[in-house]
Write a protein that holds these residues in place. Structure first.
Motif, PDB file in Angstrom:
ATOM      1  N   GLU A 259     -15.634  -6.961  -7.846  1.00 42.57           N
ATOM      2  CA  GLU A 259     -15.565  -8.391  -7.571  1.00 42.57           C
ATOM      3  C   GLU A 259     -16.842  -9.114  -8.009  1.00 42.57           C
ATOM      4  OE1 GLU A 259     -12.759  -9.200  -3.889  1.00 42.57           O
ATOM      5  OE2 GLU A 259     -14.253  -7.662  -3.365  1.00 42.57           O
ATOM      6  N   TYR A 260     -17.945  -8.393  -7.990  1.00 43.32           N
ATOM      7  CA  TYR A 260     -19.228  -8.953  -8.420  1.00 43.32           C
ATOM      8  C   TYR A 260     -19.972  -7.901  -9.225  1.00 43.32           C
ATOM      9  CZ  TYR A 260     -18.542 -12.777  -5.088  1.00 43.32           C
ATOM     10  OH  TYR A 260     -18.044 -13.869  -4.417  1.00 43.32           O
ATOM     11  N   ALA A 261     -20.833  -8.374 -10.141  1.00 49.35           N
ATOM     12  CA  ALA A 261     -21.640  -7.470 -10.957  1.00 49.35           C
ATOM     13  C   ALA A 261     -23.020  -8.065 -11.165  1.00 49.35           C
ATOM     14  CB  ALA A 261     -20.978  -7.226 -12.308  1.00 49.35           C
ATOM     15  N   LEU A 262     -24.014  -7.191 -11.277  1.00 53.55           N
ATOM     16  CA  LEU A 262     -25.375  -7.620 -11.578  1.00 53.55           C
ATOM     17  C   LEU A 262     -25.620  -7.558 -13.077  1.00 53.55           C
ATOM     18  CD1 LEU A 262     -27.685  -5.915  -8.910  1.00 53.55           C
ATOM     19  CD2 LEU A 262     -27.132  -8.348  -9.103  1.00 53.55           C
ATOM     20  N   SER A 263     -26.471  -8.451 -13.539  1.00 51.93           N
ATOM     21  CA  SER A 263     -26.885  -8.410 -14.940  1.00 51.93           C
ATOM     22  C   SER A 263     -28.322  -8.879 -15.047  1.00 51.93           C
ATOM     23  CB  SER A 263     -25.998  -9.314 -15.804  1.00 51.93           C
ATOM     24  OG  SER A 263     -26.456  -9.353 -17.153  1.00 51.93           O
ATOM     25  N   ALA A 264     -29.055  -8.297 -15.973  1.00 51.77           N
ATOM     26  CA  ALA A 264     -30.358  -8.859 -16.313  1.00 51.77           C
ATOM     27  C   ALA A 264     -30.128 -10.252 -16.885  1.00 51.77           C
ATOM     28  CB  ALA A 264     -31.070  -7.974 -17.329  1.00 51.77           C
ATOM     29  N   ALA A 265     -31.026 -11.170 -16.599  1.00 43.20           N
ATOM     30  CA  ALA A 265     -30.848 -12.558 -17.035  1.00 43.20           C
ATOM     31  C   ALA A 265     -30.768 -12.688 -18.547  1.00 43.20           C
ATOM     32  CB  ALA A 265     -31.994 -13.417 -16.498  1.00 43.20           C
ATOM     33  N   ASP A 266     -31.389 -11.733 -19.270  1.00 43.28           N
ATOM     34  CA  ASP A 266     -31.369 -11.799 -20.727  1.00 43.28           C
ATOM     35  C   ASP A 266     -30.256 -10.959 -21.325  1.00 43.28           C
ATOM     36  OD1 ASP A 266     -32.361  -9.292 -20.166  1.00 43.28           O
ATOM     37  OD2 ASP A 266     -34.135  -9.475 -21.431  1.00 43.28           O
TER      38      ASP A 266
ATOM     39  N   VAL B 226     -17.544  -1.476  -1.195  1.00 44.52           N
ATOM     40  CA  VAL B 226     -18.961  -1.131  -1.307  1.00 44.52           C
ATOM     41  C   VAL B 226     -19.787  -2.375  -0.993  1.00 44.52           C
ATOM     42  CG1 VAL B 226     -18.524   0.652  -3.054  1.00 44.52           C
ATOM     43  CG2 VAL B 226     -19.031  -1.691  -3.764  1.00 44.52           C
ATOM     44  N   PRO B 227     -21.087  -2.219  -0.731  1.00 46.33           N
ATOM     45  CA  PRO B 227     -21.926  -3.398  -0.495  1.00 46.33           C
ATOM     46  C   PRO B 227     -21.992  -4.284  -1.732  1.00 46.33           C
ATOM     47  CG  PRO B 227     -23.014  -1.400   0.277  1.00 46.33           C
ATOM     48  CD  PRO B 227     -21.826  -0.951  -0.507  1.00 46.33           C
ATOM     49  N   ARG B 228     -21.928  -5.605  -1.521  1.00 45.63           N
ATOM     50  CA  ARG B 228     -22.104  -6.525  -2.634  1.00 45.63           C
ATOM     51  C   ARG B 228     -23.573  -6.484  -3.056  1.00 45.63           C
ATOM     52  NH1 ARG B 228     -20.849 -12.809  -1.775  1.00 45.63           N
ATOM     53  NH2 ARG B 228     -18.813 -11.901  -1.211  1.00 45.63           N
ATOM     54  N   PRO B 229     -23.839  -6.302  -4.368  1.00 45.74           N
ATOM     55  CA  PRO B 229     -25.246  -6.224  -4.803  1.00 45.74           C
ATOM     56  C   PRO B 229     -25.955  -7.567  -4.656  1.00 45.74           C
ATOM     57  CG  PRO B 229     -23.781  -6.309  -6.702  1.00 45.74           C
ATOM     58  CD  PRO B 229     -22.894  -6.172  -5.493  1.00 45.74           C
ATOM     59  N   GLN B 230     -27.247  -7.503  -4.529  1.00 44.10           N
ATOM     60  CA  GLN B 230     -28.080  -8.696  -4.432  1.00 44.10           C
ATOM     61  C   GLN B 230     -28.993  -8.755  -5.655  1.00 44.10           C
ATOM     62  OE1 GLN B 230     -27.687 -10.989  -1.936  1.00 44.10           O
ATOM     63  NE2 GLN B 230     -25.944  -9.677  -1.400  1.00 44.10           N
ATOM     64  N   PRO B 231     -29.107  -9.922  -6.294  1.00 41.09           N
ATOM     65  CA  PRO B 231     -29.946 -10.008  -7.496  1.00 41.09           C
ATOM     66  C   PRO B 231     -31.433  -9.915  -7.172  1.00 41.09           C
ATOM     67  CG  PRO B 231     -29.148 -12.181  -6.875  1.00 41.09           C
ATOM     68  CD  PRO B 231     -28.464 -11.206  -5.957  1.00 41.09           C
ATOM     69  N   GLY B 232     -32.103  -9.015  -7.885  1.00 41.05           N
ATOM     70  CA  GLY B 232     -33.542  -8.885  -7.741  1.00 41.05           C
ATOM     71  C   GLY B 232     -34.251  -9.777  -8.745  1.00 41.05           C
ATOM     72  N   PRO B 233     -35.557  -9.645  -8.874  1.00 40.85           N
ATOM     73  CA  PRO B 233     -36.315 -10.441  -9.850  1.00 40.85           C
ATOM     74  C   PRO B 233     -35.755 -10.271 -11.259  1.00 40.85           C
ATOM     75  CG  PRO B 233     -37.800  -9.328  -8.347  1.00 40.85           C
ATOM     76  CD  PRO B 233     -36.439  -8.769  -8.073  1.00 40.85           C
ATOM     77  N   GLY B 234     -35.491 -11.380 -11.933  1.00 45.13           N
ATOM     78  CA  GLY B 234     -34.989 -11.333 -13.308  1.00 45.13           C
ATOM     79  C   GLY B 234     -33.517 -10.990 -13.426  1.00 45.13           C
ATOM     80  N   GLU B 235     -32.802 -10.939 -12.300  1.00 47.67           N
ATOM     81  CA  GLU B 235     -31.394 -10.564 -12.315  1.00 47.67           C
ATOM     82  C   GLU B 235     -30.491 -11.733 -11.909  1.00 47.67           C
ATOM     83  OE1 GLU B 235     -31.296  -5.798 -11.395  1.00 47.67           O
ATOM     84  OE2 GLU B 235     -31.218  -7.158  -9.674  1.00 47.67           O
ATOM     85  N   VAL B 236     -29.213 -11.600 -12.298  1.00 46.76           N
ATOM     86  CA  VAL B 236     -28.205 -12.600 -11.976  1.00 46.76           C
ATOM     87  C   VAL B 236     -27.001 -11.896 -11.354  1.00 46.76           C
ATOM     88  CG1 VAL B 236     -26.636 -14.349 -12.919  1.00 46.76           C
ATOM     89  CG2 VAL B 236     -28.935 -14.090 -13.877  1.00 46.76           C
ATOM     90  N   LEU B 237     -26.471 -12.468 -10.279  1.00 49.39           N
ATOM     91  CA  LEU B 237     -25.236 -11.971  -9.682  1.00 49.39           C
ATOM     92  C   LEU B 237     -24.077 -12.768 -10.270  1.00 49.39           C
ATOM     93  CD1 LEU B 237     -23.871 -10.121  -7.560  1.00 49.39           C
ATOM     94  CD2 LEU B 237     -24.012 -12.062  -5.967  1.00 49.39           C
ATOM     95  N   VAL B 238     -23.082 -12.055 -10.805  1.00 50.66           N
ATOM     96  CA  VAL B 238     -21.939 -12.690 -11.467  1.00 50.66           C
ATOM     97  C   VAL B 238     -20.657 -12.382 -10.704  1.00 50.66           C
ATOM     98  CG1 VAL B 238     -20.543 -12.741 -13.572  1.00 50.66           C
ATOM     99  CG2 VAL B 238     -23.038 -12.628 -13.733  1.00 50.66           C
ATOM    100  N   LYS B 239     -19.891 -13.412 -10.403  1.00 44.99           N
ATOM    101  CA  LYS B 239     -18.553 -13.229  -9.847  1.00 44.99           C
ATOM    102  C   LYS B 239     -17.625 -12.892 -11.007  1.00 44.99           C
ATOM    103  CE  LYS B 239     -14.915 -15.471  -7.141  1.00 44.99           C
ATOM    104  NZ  LYS B 239     -13.824 -15.164  -8.102  1.00 44.99           N
ATOM    105  N   VAL B 240     -17.091 -11.678 -10.995  1.00 42.16           N
ATOM    106  CA  VAL B 240     -16.281 -11.200 -12.115  1.00 42.16           C
ATOM    107  C   VAL B 240     -14.932 -11.921 -12.124  1.00 42.16           C
ATOM    108  CG1 VAL B 240     -15.147  -9.205 -13.158  1.00 42.16           C
ATOM    109  CG2 VAL B 240     -17.422  -8.954 -12.106  1.00 42.16           C
ATOM    110  N   GLU B 241     -14.561 -12.449 -13.293  1.00 42.13           N
ATOM    111  CA  GLU B 241     -13.257 -13.085 -13.466  1.00 42.13           C
ATOM    112  C   GLU B 241     -12.307 -12.218 -14.285  1.00 42.13           C
ATOM    113  OE1 GLU B 241     -12.286 -15.695 -11.972  1.00 42.13           O
ATOM    114  OE2 GLU B 241     -14.177 -16.550 -11.237  1.00 42.13           O
ATOM    115  N   ALA B 242     -12.853 -11.400 -15.180  1.00 42.62           N
ATOM    116  CA  ALA B 242     -12.027 -10.524 -16.010  1.00 42.62           C
ATOM    117  C   ALA B 242     -12.872  -9.369 -16.531  1.00 42.62           C
ATOM    118  CB  ALA B 242     -11.422 -11.299 -17.181  1.00 42.62           C
TER     119      ALA B 242
END
Length: 337
Positions: free
Chosen positions: A113-120, A21-37
């Motif tokens: 492989e990657y996940a988005l998260s709100a910065a908070d 699938v497409p790798r997500p891109q972080p929007g305003p207030g978001e963080v892209l995380v490389k998943v390790e587990a």
């Protein structure tokens, strides 16, 4: 566009596939995380088998996984608290406009492989804690922690029972030991689970089919019964049994999820003893995660034995099946991309 692998559940057909699938891109207030587990929870199994259905999912497909750890890969506009390379644990959900949205249920989670998260909605993971252990804390550990410290409001020296010593229940036993509950009674039909409960700190481990269970609990509590009983199994008969050994003003805390009705056979007796039933879901992540990470760093808690196996992301369906069948009586299976 960059691509990645993700384990996606098509909810209408309950079909789980690992696909590109497409790798997500972080929007305003978001963080892209490389998943390790990413942990595999019984809730994930229930999403696949149809027992649970997302309440707030937009669309019909979701990337599973609400127990996630990794490293910051990028940040969106306005994010200043996080920088690439930081080790993090993602919260299992977030509250928006008074509604709790669960990661990997109501929006895309961490079986990818990657996940988005709100910065908070993240907490820093100390270097001393491995990613595999960090990943399971947002649910397998923090959910029983919240049930014990907040919903159940367990106090030192209170008699407590834990029904269901699986991925959450075994951690509940450890946590109850840390905060000083006494005695701790574990109840599970599986002999391996009962042995696991004793190793985790339970004072007594009983088979729910034991006809002398009620007498054993009364004896262990000096005849008073349990101040608090936790249902981690989500089984109606468990709740009836737990209520039968509650002390006056005792609390039954429902942690295990089920779509079955909640009933009480002896309602008048329950009211006369002024007992309570309290529903529980998740935990207060911004409070619970730092507390638990501090206890682990301080040597008060050790979850190294909780990771039963680590599988590659491509074997997500196998992990779900192994947990469904309880192959090897796992506490937690973990996926690594």
């Amino acid at each position: 566009m960059d691509r990645m692998l993700a384990a996606r559940l098509h909810v209408p057909s309950r079909t789980l596939r690992v696909e590109e699938v497409p790798r997500p891109q972080p929007g305003p207030g978001e963080v892209l995380v490389k998943v390790e587990a990413a942990g595999v929870c019984l809730s994930d199994v229930h999403l696949v088998d149809g027992t649970l259905t997302p309440l707030f999912l937009r669309g019909d497909t979701v990337t599973l996984g609400h127990e996630v750890s990794g490293t910051v890969a990028g940040t969106g506009e306005g994010v200043t608290a996080w920088t690439p390379g930081q080790r993090v644990v993602l919260h299992a959900g977030q509250i928006r406009d008074g509604v709790t949205y669960t990661r990997g249920v109501d929006y895309d989670g961490g079986w990818a492989e990657y996940a988005l998260s709100a910065a908070d909605a993240m907490t820093a993971l100390p270097d001393a804690i491995p990613f595999e252990q960090g990943a399971i804390i947002p649910d397998a550990v923090s959910t029983p922690w919240g049930a014990i410290t907040q919903t159940g409001a367990v106090r030192p020296a209170e008699a407590v029972g834990v029904w269901g010593v699986g991925g959450l229940g075994v951690h509940a036993v450890q946590l109850l030991r840390v905060i000083g509950a006494c005695p701790i009674v574990a109840v599970d039909p599986n002999p391996t689970a009962r042995q696991r409960a004793l190793a985790a700190g339970a004072d007594l481990a009983l088979d729910p089919a034991n006809p002398d269970l009620r007498a054993a609990v009364r004896a262990a509590t000096g005849g008073s019964g349990l101040a608090v009983a936790f249902d981690f199994a989500g089984v109606p008969i468990v709740r009836e049994q737990a209520v039968s050994v509650l002390a006056p003003r005792g609390r039954l805390v429902l942690v295990g999820l089920t779509d079955k009705p909640l009933t009480l056979t002896h309602g008048t007796h329950f009211s006369y003893l002024q007992q309570q039933i309290r529903g529980h879901y998740g935990s207060d992540m911004p409070v619970a995660l730092p507390q638990l990470l501090r206890l682990i760093e301080g040597g008060r808690l050790d979850f190294s034995g909780s990771v039963s196996a680590v599988l590659p992301l491509a074997r997500a369906a196998e992990a779900v099946e192994r947990l469904r069948k309880k192959e090897g009586d796992p506490i937690r299976l973990v996926l690594r991309p």
